[in-house]
Motif scaffolding. Structure first.
Motif, mmCIF file in Angstrom:
data_model
loop_
_atom_site.group_PDB
_atom_site.id
_atom_site.type_symbol
_atom_site.label_atom_id
_atom_site.label_comp_id
_atom_site.label_asym_id
_atom_site.label_seq_id
_atom_site.Cartn_x
_atom_site.Cartn_y
_atom_site.Cartn_z
ATOM 1 N N PHE A 5 0.828 -1.201 0.000
ATOM 2 C CA PHE A 5 0.000 0.000 0.000
ATOM 3 C C PHE A 5 0.866 1.255 0.000
ATOM 4 O O PHE A 5 0.617 2.183 -0.755
ATOM 5 N N LEU A 6 1.902 1.281 0.842
ATOM 6 C CA LEU A 6 2.782 2.452 0.910
ATOM 7 C C LEU A 6 3.505 2.681 -0.413
ATOM 8 O O LEU A 6 3.646 3.809 -0.865
ATOM 9 N N ALA A 7 3.955 1.610 -1.032
ATOM 10 C CA ALA A 7 4.647 1.748 -2.321
ATOM 11 C C ALA A 7 3.708 2.345 -3.363
ATOM 12 O O ALA A 7 4.087 3.214 -4.135
ATOM 13 N N GLN A 8 2.455 1.887 -3.360
ATOM 14 C CA GLN A 8 1.489 2.425 -4.310
ATOM 15 C C GLN A 8 1.136 3.865 -3.975
ATOM 16 O O GLN A 8 0.952 4.693 -4.855
ATOM 17 N N ALA A 9 1.055 4.174 -2.677
ATOM 18 C CA ALA A 9 0.710 5.532 -2.257
ATOM 19 C C ALA A 9 1.813 6.516 -2.644
ATOM 20 O O ALA A 9 1.538 7.666 -2.948
ATOM 21 N N GLN A 10 3.062 6.070 -2.658
ATOM 22 C CA GLN A 10 4.168 6.939 -3.014
ATOM 23 C C GLN A 10 4.249 7.166 -4.520
ATOM 24 O O GLN A 10 4.874 8.109 -4.966
ATOM 25 N N GLN A 11 3.648 6.295 -5.311
ATOM 26 C CA GLN A 11 3.685 6.410 -6.763
ATOM 27 C C GLN A 11 2.260 6.477 -7.301
ATOM 28 O O GLN A 11 1.732 5.499 -7.798
ATOM 29 N N PRO A 12 1.618 7.644 -7.177
ATOM 30 C CA PRO A 12 0.244 7.737 -7.671
ATOM 31 C C PRO A 12 0.212 7.541 -9.178
ATOM 32 O O PRO A 12 1.214 7.769 -9.858
ATOM 33 N N PRO A 13 -0.919 7.112 -9.702
ATOM 34 C CA PRO A 13 -1.021 6.927 -11.148
ATOM 35 C C PRO A 13 -0.754 8.255 -11.861
ATOM 36 O O PRO A 13 -1.145 9.317 -11.396
ATOM 37 N N LEU A 14 -0.071 8.168 -12.975
ATOM 38 C CA LEU A 14 0.232 9.350 -13.769
ATOM 39 C C LEU A 14 -0.874 9.571 -14.797
ATOM 40 O O LEU A 14 -1.487 8.610 -15.280
ATOM 41 N N ARG A 15 -1.112 10.813 -15.145
ATOM 42 C CA ARG A 15 -2.095 11.079 -16.195
ATOM 43 C C ARG A 15 -1.539 10.577 -17.525
ATOM 44 O O ARG A 15 -0.328 10.439 -17.686
ATOM 45 N N THR A 16 -2.414 10.308 -18.457
ATOM 46 C CA THR A 16 -1.991 9.835 -19.771
ATOM 47 C C THR A 16 -2.438 10.827 -20.844
ATOM 48 O O THR A 16 -3.412 11.561 -20.668
ATOM 49 N N VAL A 17 -1.685 10.834 -21.932
ATOM 50 C CA VAL A 17 -2.042 11.627 -23.103
ATOM 51 C C VAL A 17 -1.958 10.727 -24.325
ATOM 52 O O VAL A 17 -1.235 9.731 -24.327
ATOM 53 N N GLU A 18 -2.730 11.090 -25.336
ATOM 54 C CA GLU A 18 -2.655 10.361 -26.604
ATOM 55 C C GLU A 18 -1.711 11.091 -27.536
ATOM 56 O O GLU A 18 -1.846 12.292 -27.759
ATOM 57 N N LEU A 19 -0.741 10.356 -28.045
ATOM 58 C CA LEU A 19 0.230 10.888 -28.996
ATOM 59 C C LEU A 19 0.081 10.150 -30.312
ATOM 60 O O LEU A 19 -0.512 9.072 -30.359
ATOM 61 N N ARG A 20 0.676 10.706 -31.367
ATOM 62 C CA ARG A 20 0.659 10.075 -32.686
ATOM 63 C C ARG A 20 2.055 10.074 -33.268
ATOM 64 O O ARG A 20 2.768 11.077 -33.216
ATOM 65 N N ALA A 21 2.430 8.929 -33.808
ATOM 66 C CA ALA A 21 3.686 8.795 -34.550
ATOM 67 C C ALA A 21 3.277 8.279 -35.924
ATOM 68 O O ALA A 21 3.046 7.082 -36.103
ATOM 69 N N GLY A 22 3.121 9.207 -36.874
ATOM 70 C CA GLY A 22 2.577 8.810 -38.174
ATOM 71 C C GLY A 22 1.168 8.293 -37.971
ATOM 72 O O GLY A 22 0.344 8.948 -37.351
ATOM 73 N N MET A 23 0.902 7.074 -38.415
ATOM 74 C CA MET A 23 -0.434 6.496 -38.261
ATOM 75 C C MET A 23 -0.576 5.705 -36.953
ATOM 76 O O MET A 23 -1.624 5.135 -36.692
ATOM 77 N N PHE A 24 0.445 5.708 -36.121
ATOM 78 C CA PHE A 24 0.437 4.916 -34.900
ATOM 79 C C PHE A 24 0.019 5.745 -33.689
ATOM 80 O O PHE A 24 0.516 6.845 -33.471
ATOM 81 N N ARG A 25 -0.892 5.184 -32.898
ATOM 82 C CA ARG A 25 -1.394 5.818 -31.683
ATOM 83 C C ARG A 25 -0.553 5.351 -30.501
ATOM 84 O O ARG A 25 -0.243 4.174 -30.380
ATOM 85 N N ILE A 26 -0.224 6.291 -29.616
ATOM 86 C CA ILE A 26 0.543 5.985 -28.402
ATOM 87 C C ILE A 26 -0.238 6.502 -27.208
ATOM 88 O O ILE A 26 -0.695 7.657 -27.211
ATOM 89 N N GLU A 27 -0.397 5.668 -26.211
ATOM 90 C CA GLU A 27 -0.981 6.085 -24.940
ATOM 91 C C GLU A 27 0.193 6.259 -23.978
ATOM 92 O O GLU A 27 0.806 5.281 -23.566
ATOM 93 N N ALA A 28 0.521 7.509 -23.656
ATOM 94 C CA ALA A 28 1.726 7.783 -22.865
ATOM 95 C C ALA A 28 1.395 8.341 -21.491
ATOM 96 O O ALA A 28 0.612 9.286 -21.365
ATOM 97 N N GLU A 29 1.996 7.733 -20.473
ATOM 98 C CA GLU A 29 1.939 8.304 -19.134
ATOM 99 C C GLU A 29 2.853 9.525 -19.137
ATOM 100 O O GLU A 29 3.904 9.513 -19.779
ATOM 101 N N VAL A 30 2.464 10.569 -18.425
ATOM 102 C CA VAL A 30 3.231 11.809 -18.415
ATOM 103 C C VAL A 30 4.013 11.927 -17.107
ATOM 104 O O VAL A 30 3.430 12.000 -16.032
ATOM 105 N N ALA A 31 5.336 11.935 -17.240
ATOM 106 C CA ALA A 31 6.229 12.137 -16.096
ATOM 107 C C ALA A 31 6.714 13.580 -16.164
ATOM 108 O O ALA A 31 7.698 13.890 -16.834
#
Length: 144
Positions: A15-41
């Motif tokens: 629980f503590l390890a998870q509490a110290q690393q909250p989920p990061l927001r994600t953004v959708e990126l594009r590389a040509g025709m390829f979709r990327i779901e990227a966590e933002v650090a």
């Protein structure tokens, strides 16, 4: 009694390890025709942790590192068991250079010139998709 304590201690540590690393927001990126779901650090803590200790990542997923200023940033793979590729990008999302990074290595992989972003994907992703220096990753510019 001892087993209950050990189970409690393991649950508390998890629980503590998870509490110290909250989920990061994600953004959708594009590389040509390829979709990327990227966590933002985008914070110092998130950038320092990165993909450490992760064992798997879906092929369309990655992590976008966002920096406040353009510099020649370097990355290493200490405590990261995933083999990764990295693309260093300027403020417009244009790739400056890429590198292949080996798991659990302290070898440095650096931007060839000042960059504002770095995108980590599973190893070989960029080359398999024909994404190389000069290519633009859409959706990167303006991510904070």
């Amino acid at each position: 009694m001892f087993r209950s304590f050990v189970a409690f201690a393991l649950c508390a540590a998890s629980f503590l390890a998870q509490a110290q690393q909250p989920p990061l927001r994600t953004v959708e990126l594009r590389a040509g025709m390829f979709r990327i779901e990227a966590e933002v650090a985008a914070t110092e803590a998130a950038r320092e942790t990165g993909l450490m200790n992760r064992k798997t990542m879906a092929q369309h997923q990655g992590m976008l590192f966002v920096f406040e200023t353009s510099q020649e940033y370097c990355f290493w793979m200490k405590n990261t068991p995933l083999p990764l590729s990295i693309a260093f990008m300027d403020e417009t999302g244009r790739i400056v250079n890429t590198a292949e990074m080996q798991p659990m290595s302290e070898a440095n992989h650096c931007a060839a010139k000042p960059v504002r972003y770095a995108l980590e994907m599973n190893q070989g992703w960029f080359s398999a998709k024909g994404i190389k220096p000069g290519s633009v990753i859409g959706g990167v510019a303006g991510v904070r």
